[in-house]
Design a protein around this motif. Structure first.
Motif, mmCIF file in Angstrom:
data_model
loop_
_atom_site.group_PDB
_atom_site.id
_atom_site.type_symbol
_atom_site.label_atom_id
_atom_site.label_comp_id
_atom_site.label_asym_id
_atom_site.label_seq_id
_atom_site.Cartn_x
_atom_site.Cartn_y
_atom_site.Cartn_z
ATOM 1 N N ILE A 86 0.852 -1.209 0.000
ATOM 2 C CA ILE A 86 0.000 0.000 0.000
ATOM 3 C C ILE A 86 0.879 1.247 0.000
ATOM 4 O O ILE A 86 0.639 2.195 -0.751
ATOM 5 N N TRP A 87 1.927 1.240 0.803
ATOM 6 C CA TRP A 87 2.827 2.400 0.852
ATOM 7 C C TRP A 87 3.490 2.669 -0.495
ATOM 8 O O TRP A 87 3.804 3.815 -0.832
ATOM 9 N N GLU A 88 3.717 1.585 -1.259
ATOM 10 C CA GLU A 88 4.383 1.757 -2.569
ATOM 11 C C GLU A 88 3.592 2.649 -3.521
ATOM 12 O O GLU A 88 4.141 3.193 -4.466
ATOM 13 N N LYS A 89 2.297 2.797 -3.253
ATOM 14 C CA LYS A 89 1.486 3.698 -4.088
ATOM 15 C C LYS A 89 1.846 5.159 -3.813
ATOM 16 O O LYS A 89 1.521 6.033 -4.610
ATOM 17 N N PHE A 90 2.448 5.424 -2.663
ATOM 18 C CA PHE A 90 2.669 6.814 -2.258
ATOM 19 C C PHE A 90 4.136 7.203 -2.125
ATOM 20 O O PHE A 90 4.495 8.354 -2.363
ATOM 21 N N ASP A 139 12.510 2.659 -1.737
ATOM 22 C CA ASP A 139 13.678 2.747 -0.847
ATOM 23 C C ASP A 139 13.414 3.602 0.392
ATOM 24 O O ASP A 139 14.282 3.751 1.244
ATOM 25 N N ARG A 140 12.218 4.161 0.493
ATOM 26 C CA ARG A 140 11.851 4.903 1.697
ATOM 27 C C ARG A 140 10.896 4.095 2.584
ATOM 28 O O ARG A 140 10.356 4.607 3.563
ATOM 29 N N ILE A 141 10.655 2.839 2.200
ATOM 30 C CA ILE A 141 9.827 1.947 3.017
ATOM 31 C C ILE A 141 10.787 0.989 3.720
ATOM 32 O O ILE A 141 11.416 0.150 3.077
#
Ligand code: SER
Length: 275
Positions: free
Chosen positions: A146-150, A154-156
């Motif tokens: 889900i975070w990859e959409k935003f 490399d920031r996850i």
């Protein structure tokens, strides 16, 4: 924005997403022998989360007064030594009791920070639970996807059980969590040292501001995890830290949450406040 406006904008945002805005619960807990002081926004909802009382509003938001001076979540040793821990602080939070889950919680957290408050997207890092063999829990790939959409991949960052599995106390509701960290350093400092190497490393300007907990378990006294009756979203954002970020300050004490009080103390004592 003033602190008052920031607090109100949080409530307005979640009201617009059909949340019931409720008052802060008292800081001294009267009916829970496992906890003396309110240490998180979810405390007042513990019985709803455990399924002991019926759900009145499936979506709730508030600003909760918290104390973290003892027990599992104890910040007392940091207070007075750094710029971003307090004895009493306010936690902005939104909850879903068996209603929405990770996708909405993450999307709304991101929208509120970057579209409503217009904080710079390039200053954020997020963490997801890396999993735990001992607990028999997998990495939270769902939250990461889900975070990859935003945010760029490399920031996850992966986080361990200490940082990314939130538990109210030795017993009680718990689950994997995803923290949102913000890098408030200057452009020169950010160019010199990659912010992702400073996440969860006690840098006073690279700090967690919001924790999204995906509550799915009840920790029993024997240490085992029992599934909760409903999946629950429990988020908590440090109000004073958020004010520091929005107001472009380098310390919580330089926000208008504290400056009027500090000015008054200067007046009464005749001493000047210096850092
Ligand atoms: N309960 C979690 C915390 O206190 C999220 O609100 O961080």
């Amino acid at each position: 924005m003033t602190a008052k406006e920031i607090r109100q904008s949080f409530k307005d945002y979640f009201e617009s997403k059909n949340h019931k805005i409720v008052p802060s619960a008292p800081m001294v807990i009267k009916d829970d022998p496992t906890l003396m002081f309110t240490n998180a926004g979810m405390n007042q909802f513990k019985d709803i989360i455990l399924g002991n009382v019926p759900i009145q509003y499936p979506r709730v938001a508030d600003s909760q007064k918290c104390l973290r001076v003892s027990g599992k979540h104890n910040d007392l040793e940091e207070v007075g030594h750094d710029t971003y821990h307090h004895t009493m602080f306010e936690m902005l939070g939104n909850w879903s009791f068996g209603d929405y889950f990770k996708a909405e919680a993450i999307a709304w957290a991101w929208e509120y920070l970057t579209e409503v408050l217009k904080l710079d997207k390039g200053r954020f890092y997020v963490t997801v639970f890396e999993g735990s063999e001992k607990e028999g829990l997998m990495r939270d790939d769902e939250a990461a996807a889900i975070w990859e959409k935003f945010v760029p991949k490399d920031r996850i960052l992966n986080g361990n059980k200490k940082d990314n599995f939130w538990e109210m106390g030795d017993t009680g509701p718990c689950g994997p969590c995803s923290e949102i960290h913000i890098d408030l350093r200057s452009d020169e400092e950010r160019a010199a040292i990659d912010g992702k190497t400073l996440v969860n490393k006690d840098n006073p300007l690279v700090i967690e501001i919001w924790n999204n907990v995906f509550m799915q378990y009840n920790r029993k006294a024997d240490g085992t995890l029992e599934p909760l009756p409903n999946k629950v979203i429990d988020t908590g954002m440090g109000f004073e830290r958020l004010c520091m970020a929005v107001q472009g300050k380098k310390s919580n004490y330089d926000t208008d949450v504290f400056t009027p009080i500090i000015k008054e103390i200067e007046k009464i004592t005749g001493y000047e406040y210096t850092v």
